[in-house]
Design a protein around this motif. Structure first.
Motif, short mmCIF file in Angstrom:
data_model
loop_
_atom_site.label_atom_id
_atom_site.label_comp_id
_atom_site.label_asym_id
_atom_site.label_seq_id
_atom_site.Cartn_x
_atom_site.Cartn_y
_atom_site.Cartn_z
N MET A 500 1.19 -1.37 -0.03
CA MET A 500 -0.24 0.15 -0.31
C MET A 500 0.97 1.15 0.25
O MET A 500 0.86 2.19 -0.80
CB MET A 500 -0.85 -0.09 1.02
N GLU A 501 2.41 1.58 0.85
CA GLU A 501 2.82 2.79 1.00
C GLU A 501 3.53 2.86 -0.75
O GLU A 501 3.97 3.77 -1.22
CB GLU A 501 4.13 2.18 1.94
N ALA A 502 3.35 2.14 -1.50
CA ALA A 502 4.31 1.32 -2.20
C ALA A 502 3.55 2.27 -3.50
O ALA A 502 4.08 2.88 -4.02
CB ALA A 502 4.99 0.49 -3.21
N GLN A 503 2.68 2.13 -3.53
CA GLN A 503 1.31 2.32 -4.32
C GLN A 503 0.86 3.65 -4.71
O GLN A 503 1.47 4.74 -4.97
CB GLN A 503 -0.04 1.98 -3.91
N ARG A 504 1.23 3.94 -2.67
CA ARG A 504 1.32 5.33 -2.38
C ARG A 504 2.54 6.89 -2.91
O ARG A 504 2.00 7.92 -3.77
CB ARG A 504 1.53 6.18 -1.20
N LEU A 505 4.17 6.30 -2.80
CA LEU A 505 4.99 6.78 -3.01
C LEU A 505 4.92 6.75 -5.05
O LEU A 505 5.67 7.43 -5.61
CB LEU A 505 5.89 6.17 -2.94
N GLY A 506 4.59 5.82 -5.26
CA GLY A 506 4.93 5.20 -6.93
C GLY A 506 3.73 6.57 -7.05
O GLY A 506 4.37 7.18 -8.61
N MET A 508 3.09 9.35 -6.03
CA MET A 508 3.83 11.12 -5.99
C MET A 508 4.67 10.64 -6.44
O MET A 508 5.10 11.61 -7.63
CB MET A 508 4.22 11.03 -4.50
N LEU A 509 6.34 9.24 -7.42
CA LEU A 509 6.59 9.33 -8.13
C LEU A 509 6.44 10.04 -9.32
O LEU A 509 6.72 10.80 -10.25
CB LEU A 509 7.74 8.00 -8.70
N PRO A 533 -4.95 1.48 -13.11
CA PRO A 533 -5.24 0.31 -12.41
C PRO A 533 -4.69 0.83 -11.40
O PRO A 533 -5.64 0.62 -10.51
CB PRO A 533 -4.48 -0.63 -12.90
N LEU A 534 -3.65 1.94 -10.45
CA LEU A 534 -3.65 2.22 -9.39
C LEU A 534 -4.32 3.30 -8.28
O LEU A 534 -4.88 2.70 -7.61
CB LEU A 534 -2.65 3.16 -9.79
N GLY A 535 -5.52 3.68 -9.37
CA GLY A 535 -6.79 4.51 -8.73
C GLY A 535 -8.19 4.10 -8.71
O GLY A 535 -8.90 4.51 -9.59
N ALA A 536 -7.93 2.17 -9.43
CA ALA A 536 -9.78 1.62 -9.60
C ALA A 536 -10.03 1.56 -8.08
O ALA A 536 -9.37 2.09 -7.08
CB ALA A 536 -9.12 0.45 -10.15
N ASP A 537 -11.18 0.82 -8.47
CA ASP A 537 -12.21 0.58 -7.15
C ASP A 537 -11.34 -0.61 -6.21
O ASP A 537 -10.71 -0.99 -6.52
CB ASP A 537 -13.25 0.06 -7.62
N GLY A 538 -11.31 0.20 -5.27
CA GLY A 538 -11.37 -0.48 -3.98
C GLY A 538 -9.45 -0.02 -3.60
O GLY A 538 -8.77 -0.47 -2.47
N PRO A 541 -8.19 5.87 -0.54
CA PRO A 541 -8.62 6.76 -0.77
C PRO A 541 -7.55 8.11 -1.91
O PRO A 541 -7.67 9.50 -2.62
CB PRO A 541 -9.32 7.56 0.26
N ASP A 542 -6.08 7.84 -0.73
CA ASP A 542 -5.73 9.07 -1.02
C ASP A 542 -4.54 8.75 -2.20
O ASP A 542 -4.13 9.43 -2.86
CB ASP A 542 -4.31 9.30 -0.01
N VAL A 543 -4.31 7.15 -2.52
CA VAL A 543 -3.90 6.68 -3.79
C VAL A 543 -4.95 6.72 -5.41
O VAL A 543 -4.19 7.54 -5.52
CB VAL A 543 -3.52 4.80 -3.32
N ALA A 544 -5.80 7.44 -4.52
CA ALA A 544 -6.56 7.13 -6.54
C ALA A 544 -7.13 8.59 -6.17
O ALA A 544 -6.72 9.19 -7.56
CB ALA A 544 -8.13 7.06 -5.01
N GLN A 545 -6.99 9.65 -5.59
CA GLN A 545 -6.65 11.41 -6.08
C GLN A 545 -5.63 11.82 -5.99
O GLN A 545 -5.27 12.41 -6.73
CB GLN A 545 -6.57 12.03 -3.97
N LYS A 546 -4.45 10.59 -5.48
CA LYS A 546 -3.09 10.79 -6.47
C LYS A 546 -2.99 10.56 -7.26
O LYS A 546 -2.73 11.38 -8.80
CB LYS A 546 -1.59 10.44 -5.08
N THR A 547 -3.55 9.92 -8.00
CA THR A 547 -3.86 9.56 -9.28
C THR A 547 -4.69 9.42 -10.23
O THR A 547 -3.98 10.20 -11.56
CB THR A 547 -4.41 8.26 -9.27
N THR A 548 -5.53 10.18 -9.55
CA THR A 548 -6.62 11.55 -10.84
C THR A 548 -5.61 13.04 -10.78
O THR A 548 -5.28 13.45 -11.98
CB THR A 548 -7.64 11.63 -9.76
N ASP A 549 -5.31 13.34 -9.74
CA ASP A 549 -4.22 13.97 -10.00
C ASP A 549 -3.03 13.96 -11.01
O ASP A 549 -2.58 15.25 -11.34
CB ASP A 549 -2.79 14.63 -8.98
N VAL A 550 -2.19 12.83 -10.75
CA VAL A 550 -0.82 12.52 -12.19
C VAL A 550 -1.57 12.10 -13.40
O VAL A 550 -1.23 12.66 -14.43
CB VAL A 550 -0.04 11.64 -11.65
N CYS A 551 -3.28 12.08 -13.82
CA CYS A 551 -3.92 11.05 -14.70
C CYS A 551 -3.85 12.74 -15.45
O CYS A 551 -4.11 13.31 -17.02
CB CYS A 551 -5.06 11.04 -14.44
#
Length: 954
Positions: A500-506, A508-509, A533-538, A541-551
């Motif tokens: 989970m932490e790796a997905q957050r850092l990923g 941010m990367l 897929p990192l921001g998919a359902d499940g 919330p913070d990973v999904a938000q960061k993924t949306t920002d980077v998208c």
């Protein structure tokens, strides 16, 4: 007699003590010693001990001496080695240690020159550049070879490794720990300052992750903590400082102690040492640093040091006030207190630890940590002769390794073996080396990961270096691909948290892409595929938000890149395979027109199957204008006579399912109708009809299908015929072929599943008429369908829910094409028979609908009489009953009772049956009587309605 027993015990103890001095003896030598008398065995071992290191192969020497002694005494030959011990049920595999000697293909007593020669040979053999087709295997081999040489080429590391290896070998041979050493008190054997290592992991040390109270304790190797923005000795000293421990012995109980983190001080403790303590109550527990003065928190920080009963020179640490709980290591880095009451140790768990004197810390310095600071002082290549004269490198060989300086070939072998870190060259200017940049090293590591756990560990340990990574090294991201493709979360909690932490850092990367204006569209597409897929359902919330920002950043980069290509500033184009992933990015669907102009190949020249894929992707992304434009291109392909009928029909079905250009699809279908196979034409007609489309072109295609006759349609699968029937309920343009389709279905209906037969009946009952009332299902076919459905569903009626029974009854009473009510009698009787078994289970509203459907059977039919009788029981006001069960049943029935309007409707349904029921009927009172047993009417009228219901009494 007692003196002889004592003498025998002393001899046995002496034999065990002598044997413990030679842990490298193999099983043949051990068996040979056990075949001798105790005195002879002691004699052989004593002679070996006196010879010291003069015997090159002690095992062979012992076997020879034992043979000579047996020949003199006439004793038996040694027994054959016992077969390998099978694991008992439930017991996990034995602990093992990486075989560095095997990796270098050298014997355990190999001298340094032999080890160096083997290393050089294997590096040349397994360098990945020599194995382009098997690069992954070669990299694994070269990594194992490097690790083996770094251990066996350093005397201190080799001694530590050999100690653990010998302890494991003794345990496997059933010898246990050294009895002489085990008899000594732990405080006499444990160094004042030490480092703690789990058995089987000679490269890992127990560490405290931070110099603060409440910091977690972990088990790490150098690589686990290396990528933190530092290099050389900057990483060495902090790593081992956080591994420096000592024991604070307590007087309360023998061997009671506290594990002190010597380098940890906190502001709140005013510089006092802190100790390792338990976190949590009950069950397993983490280990954290905890401030504890004398007499404080005893239940959390006190341990009992126990010599390992299994491994030589190893200890266990048991909770002093929580007996039965032991300090344990779980790979890859977790340190916990676990319950253990004897027997097999839990799988992948280590509770035995060896202690390394902290004074030997500097002997663990790697040559890389000495080379890197020297090379980093230069901006580019460093000549090899300058390295060999550098004071730090000279001092390392003299004081740490205590051996001569490597020659040029040794350095070349080392640099080529560590190609991930170093780039070596040897040309006319001489030998030189360059340290690869942080981005190069980290980018290479990110590309070489093999699974989600490895990717998570790399991303988490990379820290700030990951955030600063140049975009060119961030775009090829197999590490993030591994995380995105991981279908199942790991069972281990620590591994799951790390992932989970790796997905957050990923996430941010990927912010580095804000400056990646030079990235190609192909590179951006690959990144988008990994990121989404990192921001998919499940996702968290913070990973999904960061993924949306980077998208959003990615979307801007894509549009900017396409705009630059449109103005001729760069040569780039969108691949058709990448259109779908781009259209899913936020904001790109609204600008899909610019993508359509810059695809390669151009959309107009693309194969039909690729065009259909693009259409599906555009529909999914909500790019309706783009999808419509692509659909126009697809229709031009469909109208082309050179396109096969199968491909054309598939395209029409795809476009119809998407609801795109239905008029155009109908026109194209009419144009290609005669060239299509019956199955292709049927599915295409059904696809358009299913969308409710009505047009002369679709009607013409429907007539073409009808003209092929029932015999042609009978070869269609049940799904095809059913699809036509269902589509006919939505579009009157299918009326011309629906009759032929139903006739074909009737011929094979008994082979259909009951559920599909019911769906067909319901669809035909609701089918629309064609223009001017033409078409539809003829009365004779409808009658045949009713009879076939009755036969098909009869064995399965007991499995059908009540709702299906009601639909069957209502559909059967439908008059189609002037059919007669007699046609439905068989089906209605079948339904009525099943319904009579469920009367008490049906809500009154459902029973009303069922009664309405079965009323055409007439009042003389036994099933209808039973239904009417049940209505009489339900609606009778039986308030005089004093039976508790009866009252509860009535209360339940009142909760499901009919409204006033439903009661009136029931009366209208039963009124035509009055003559048949008259001889045995009694009339209910007026509606106000019935209303006491029913719900209030949902609608009111201006005039109170009164009605009568017949009640048949058996």
């Amino acid at each position: 007699m007692e003196e002889e027993q004592q003498q025998g015990s002393q001899e046995q103890l002496e034999f065990q003590l002598l044997l413990s001095r030679f842990p490298t003896l193999d099983s043949k030598a051990t068996n040979a010693l056990h075949s001798l008398t105790v005195k002879d065995a002691i004699k052989a071992l004593s002679e070996l001990d006196q010879k010291g290191g003069g015997i090159r192969n002690p095992s062979a020497w012992i076997c020879k001496v034992a043979s000579n002694l047996r020949d003199k005494s006439g004793g038996p030959r040694p027994p054959e080695p016992p077969p390998p011990k099978e694991e008992s049920p439930g017991q996990g595999p034995e602990l093992d240690i990486v075989d560095h000697y095997g990796a270098l293909e050298v014997p355990e007593d190999a001298e340094e020159t032999v080890v160096k020669k083997a290393y050089r040979k294997l590096v040349l053999k397994w360098h990945p550049d020599k194995h382009p087709e098997g690069r992954d295997e070669a990299e694994d081999k070269i990594r194992a070879i490097n690790n083996a040489y770094e251990t066996l080429g350093n005397a201190t590391k080799r001694a530590t490794y050999d100690a653990q290896r010998q302890a494991l070998q003794r345990q496997k041979r059933g010898m246990g720990p050294d009895l002489r050493a085990a008899s000594m008190a732990p405080r006499q054997r444990i160094p004042r300052e030490f480092m703690l290592q789990p058995i089987g992991s000679p490269d890992k040390f127990l560490r405290y992750a931070d110099e603060r109270a409440r910091a977690h304790c972990v088990v790490q190797c150098r690589d686990d903590a290396r990528l933190d923005g530092k290099s050389g000795l900057e990483t060495f000293v902090p790593f081992f400082q956080a591994a420096k421990l000592s024991l604070w012995w307590l007087p309360d109980v023998n061997n009671m102690c506290r594990i002190r983190a010597l380098e940890a001080r906190t502001r709140s403790s005013a510089g006092e040492r802190v100790v390792a303590g338990l976190d949590g109550v009950g069950g397993e527990s983490d280990l954290k640093l905890m401030e504890a003065g004398k007499g404080e928190k005893n239940e959390n920080v006190n341990f009992i040091a126990v010599p390992s009963p299994v491994y030589d020179n190893a200890f266990r640490f048991e909770g002093a006030f929580r007996r039965g709980y032991f300090l344990a290591f779980r790979p890859p880095t977790q340190l916990r207190m676990i319950p253990y009451s004897g027997g097999p140790v839990p799988f992948r768990t280590v509770i035995d630890f060896t202690l390394v004197d902290f004074q030997a810390m500097f002997k663990f310095i790697d040559i890389e940590e000495v080379l890197r600071p020297v090379v980093e002082c230069h901006t580019s290549w460093v000549e090899l002769h300058k390295l060999k004269t550098d004071p730090n490198i000279v001092g390392y060989f003299e004081k740490i390794l205590q051996k001569p300086m490597w020659d040029d070939d040794d350095f070349q072998t080392y640099f080529e073996g560590h190609f991930e870190m170093w780039e070596f060259r040897c040309d006319g200017d001489g030998a030189a080396v360059r340290l690869r940049t942080v981005d190069e090293r980290l980018g290479y590591s990110l590309q070489r990961v093999k699974d989600a756990d490895e990717a998570a560990n790399l991303i988490v340990t990379s820290g700030d270096e990951l955030r600063r990574l140049h975009w060119r090294y961030a775009v090829p991201v197999p590490a993030l691909e591994a995380l995105a493709k991981a279908a199942k979360a790991p069972d281990d909690v620590s591994a799951a948290v790390q992932r989970m932490e790796a997905q957050r850092l990923g996430a941010m990367l990927l912010g580095v892409l804000a400056t990646a204006s030079e990235a190609s569209l192909a590179e951006l597409a690959r990144l988008a595929r990994v990121l989404q897929p990192l921001g998919a359902d499940g996702a968290a919330p913070d990973v999904a938000q960061k993924t949306t920002d980077v998208c959003l950043v990615l979307a801007k980069l894509v549009l900017a890149r396409v705009a630059a290509a449109e103005h001729g500033q760069v040569k780039d184009a969108v691949k058709l395979d990448d259109l779908g992933v781009f259209l899913k990015l936020p904001g790109v669907a609204e600008r899909s027109d610019i993508l359509a102009r810059h695809t390669t190949p151009p959309l107009a020249d693309a194969p039909l199957d690729k065009t259909l894929e693009v259409i599906s992707a555009a529909q999914a992304a909500g790019a309706s204008d783009f999808a419509a434009a692509a659909a126009q291109i697809a229709l031009r392909h469909v109208c082309n006579a050179e396109v096969s009928g199968k491909v054309a029909a598939s395209a029409l079905q795809t476009l119809s399912a998407a609801g795109l250009l239905l008029e155009g699809c109908a026109s194209a279908l009419q144009l290609r109708a005669k060239s299509l196979e019956t199955a292709e034409l049927a599915t295409s007609v059904a696809a358009l009809g299913d969308k409710g489309h009505e047009s002369p072109e679709l009607e013409a295609a429907s007539k073409e299908l009808s003209q092929r006759g029932a015999s042609a349609l009978s070869h269609l699968p049940s799904a095809g015929l059913l699809g036509l029937a269902v589509a006919a309920t939505k579009s009157s343009s299918l009326a011309a072929c629906s009759g032929a389709a139903v006739a074909s279905a009737v011929a094979v209906l008994r082979n259909w599943p009951a559920a599909e037969a019911i769906r067909l009946l319901l669809a035909v009952a609701k089918a629309k008429k064609g223009s001017e009332g033409q078409g539809g299902t003829p009365a004779d076919i409808w009658g045949s369908l009713l009879k076939e459905v009755a036969v098909t569903v009869a064995p399965h009626l007991g499995e059908l829910p009540a709702a299906e029974l009601i639909r069957l009854a209502l559909a059967a009473r439908t008059e189609v094409g002037g059919s007669s009510s007699a046609d439905s009698t068989q089906l209605l009787e079948t339904v009525a028979k099943e319904a009579s078994k469920r009367l008490s289970d049906l809500p009154q509203a459902h029973l009303l609908l069922l009664t309405q459907g079965l009323a055409s059977l007439g009042g003389r039919h036994s099933a209808m009489r039973q239904i009417c009788g049940f209505w009489g029981e339900v609606l009778r006001d039986d308030s005089s009953s004093t039976d508790e069960v009866s009252r509860r049943r009535k209360d339940l029935e009142r909760g499901q009772a009919l409204s006033g309007e439903q009661t009136a409707k029931l009366a209208l349904v039963l009124e035509p049956l009055g003559k048949d029921l008259a001889a045995q009927n009694t009339f209910l009172q007026q509606t106000d009587n019935i209303a006491t047993n029913s719900k209030p009417a949902t609608k009111t009228t201006s005039k109170q309605q009164y009605c009568f219901c017949y009640l048949w009494k058996p």
